[in-house]
Design a protein around this motif. Structure first.
Motif, short mmCIF file in Angstrom:
data_model
loop_
_atom_site.label_atom_id
_atom_site.label_comp_id
_atom_site.label_asym_id
_atom_site.label_seq_id
_atom_site.Cartn_x
_atom_site.Cartn_y
_atom_site.Cartn_z
N SER A 101 1.13 5.23 0.60
CA SER A 101 0.27 6.55 1.06
C SER A 101 1.31 7.75 0.83
CB SER A 101 -0.23 6.30 2.48
OG SER A 101 0.86 5.77 3.36
N LYS A 157 0.83 -1.13 -0.06
CA LYS A 157 -0.01 0.05 -0.11
C LYS A 157 0.99 1.31 -0.01
CE LYS A 157 -3.46 2.40 2.76
NZ LYS A 157 -4.26 2.31 3.97
N ASP A 175 -3.81 10.74 -7.11
CA ASP A 175 -5.26 10.37 -7.19
C ASP A 175 -5.88 11.43 -7.58
OD1 ASP A 175 -4.93 7.67 -6.21
OD2 ASP A 175 -5.07 8.47 -4.31
N LEU A 176 -5.63 12.91 -7.33
CA LEU A 176 -6.11 14.10 -7.82
C LEU A 176 -5.80 14.16 -9.23
CD1 LEU A 176 -4.89 16.24 -4.75
CD2 LEU A 176 -7.05 15.59 -5.11
N PRO A 220 1.25 9.70 -3.55
CA PRO A 220 0.05 9.19 -4.08
C PRO A 220 -1.28 9.89 -4.00
CG PRO A 220 1.53 7.81 -2.52
CD PRO A 220 2.01 8.91 -2.58
N ASP A 221 -1.40 10.85 -2.98
CA ASP A 221 -2.62 11.63 -3.00
C ASP A 221 -2.77 12.58 -4.03
OD1 ASP A 221 -3.16 10.43 -0.46
OD2 ASP A 221 -3.08 12.19 0.83
N GLN A 250 -5.15 11.84 -11.64
CA GLN A 250 -6.06 10.83 -12.21
C GLN A 250 -7.41 11.30 -12.13
OE1 GLN A 250 -5.94 7.13 -9.89
NE2 GLN A 250 -7.21 6.22 -11.53
N THR A 251 -8.11 11.78 -11.11
CA THR A 251 -9.31 12.41 -11.35
C THR A 251 -9.69 13.31 -12.25
OG1 THR A 251 -9.78 11.79 -9.01
CG2 THR A 251 -11.36 13.19 -9.89
#
Length: 389
Positions: free
Chosen positions: A18, A16, A26-27, A22-23, A29-30
């Motif tokens: 974090s 995993k 994610d942003l 990684p955050d 990617q969105t």
């Protein structure tokens, strides 16, 4: 850490990720609608190695605490800044205290102490003249004994303690006012300067900034530098003139362990990393001096990459909306070391710092004992003489 924190989940046989990066992925990617395939580099992978991996198409992009430099821009491109950065020095916390037997005398200069001694002697002589005929404490005494009593009065008054006898004449009282005035100013000034000196001595570091490293205050072989990093480029360019005279390090973990094990005395590293580590993991390491060499982190991608402009626009929108600032506060605004040690930090003065004062007191006490024995010697000597008569 805390850009990318890798956690192995044994039960699920998974890893995993974090942290800040990684955050951020994610942003992105969105907003950009891509599907990431994340490869975690090996522990001994260098930062320049990541740049070469992108340049040779081993991977499409590299995201992390990768500093934008002119040398790297020659072979790859960087996105808009994802994290503002600079460099700072990291050292071990200094706990040694220099023993100075005369530290309690440093608040005043030698010249000022000499003048103060002259004032004491002058006041003692003047007191003998003014009080010698009218003060019972000074009558029927030899010149040496009267002088000693007058010195005792002058010193006791200046120190604010006083003496075990009082002046009897108006001139003597006027002289005492002068001594009280000296006492008021000297005692207050001495106390303030001594407190200031002791505070400064407790806060001294091995080095005060990057200029001390440039001037050779620490041997260059005792300075640890991450190889193939932006810090190495800075060191070769600004400090050693291209000479690799430093202690080479391959990973950040090796850097911290080398400092803790006294293999090196200092190192330079990105402020984001060392602030996090010194605040949350290595509480016995600390920062020295101010930060320098401002820079930024960027996402690495190949020259003339098709999605470069879209990536820059997305990152700029995240920055303008305050999302990147929120990520920084989430992962970097922690201070475990300060919270755990705040109730245990002692500000008391160490015995070593006052050792000279105790030595002086010991010498004075020994002299008083010698004087006591010397006077007893005359008493014992007179007793047999009286018994014969």
């Amino acid at each position: 850490m805390p850009f990318t924190i890798r956690t192995n989940i044994i039960e699920q046989n998974q890893t995993k990720l974090s942290g800040y990066v990684p955050d951020l992925i994610d942003l992105l990617q969105t907003r950009m609608r891509f599907i990431p395939y994340i490869i975690y580099p090996s522990a001994n992978q260098t930062y320049d190695g990541l740049i070469k991996a992108v340049a040779t198409s081993v991977c499409d992009v590299a995201i992390g605490d990768i500093t934008v430099t002119a040398k790297r821009r020659e072979i790859v491109d960087f996105s808009t800044s994802i994290f503002d950065n600079s460099v700072r020095i990291i050292v071990r916390q200094t706990k040694t205290i220099d023993v100075d037997l005369l530290s309690y005398l440093k608040p005043f200069s030698l010249k000022l102490w000499s003048i103060l001694l002259i004032c004491v002697v002058y006041a003692a002589v003047l007191l003998c003249v003014l009080e010698g005929q009218n003060n019972e404490a000074l009558q029927n005494r030899s010149i040496i004994s009267s002088g000693a009593m007058s010195m005792w009065y002058s010193i006791g008054t200046i120190m604010g303690y006083g003496a075990d006898f009082h002046v009897r004449t108006a001139p003597g009282r006027l002289l005492t006012i002068g001594l009280y005035l000296l006492s008021l100013v000297f005692v207050a000034t001495y106390t303030a300067n001594l407190a200031s000196d002791l505070t400064i001595s407790k806060s001294k570091d091995t080095i005060s900034g990057i200029d001390d490293i440039k001037n050779g205050k620490i041997p260059f072989s005792r300075i640890g530098i991450l190889v193939e990093s932006a810090e190495e480029d800075y060191y070769l360019r600004e400090i050693s003139g291209g000479v690799r005279n430093y202690y080479p390090l391959k990973t950040q973990n090796e850097l911290f362990s080398s400092l803790l094990n006294n293999i090196i005395d200092a190192s330079i590293l990105d402020i984001s990393a060392i602030e996090y580590y010194t605040n949350n993991i290595y509480c016995n390491l600390t920062l020295a001096g101010k930060d320098f060499a401002p820079s930024s982190y960027g996402i690495v991608y190949p020259k003339q990459w098709l999605y470069g402009k879209d990536l820059d626009v997305t990152i700029l929108s995240l920055r303008e909306s305050g999302v990147l600032d929120d990520l920084k506060r989430k992962w970097f605004d922690k201070n475990v070391c300060q919270d755990s040690s705040s109730s245990y930090v002692s500000t008391s003065i160490n015995m070593e710092q006052m050792s000279g004062l105790f030595v002086t007191f010991g010498l004075i006490s020994i002299l008083s004992i010698v004087l006591f024995i010397w006077k007893k010697r005359f008493v014992i000597k007179e007793c047999p003489t009286r018994s014969v008569h």
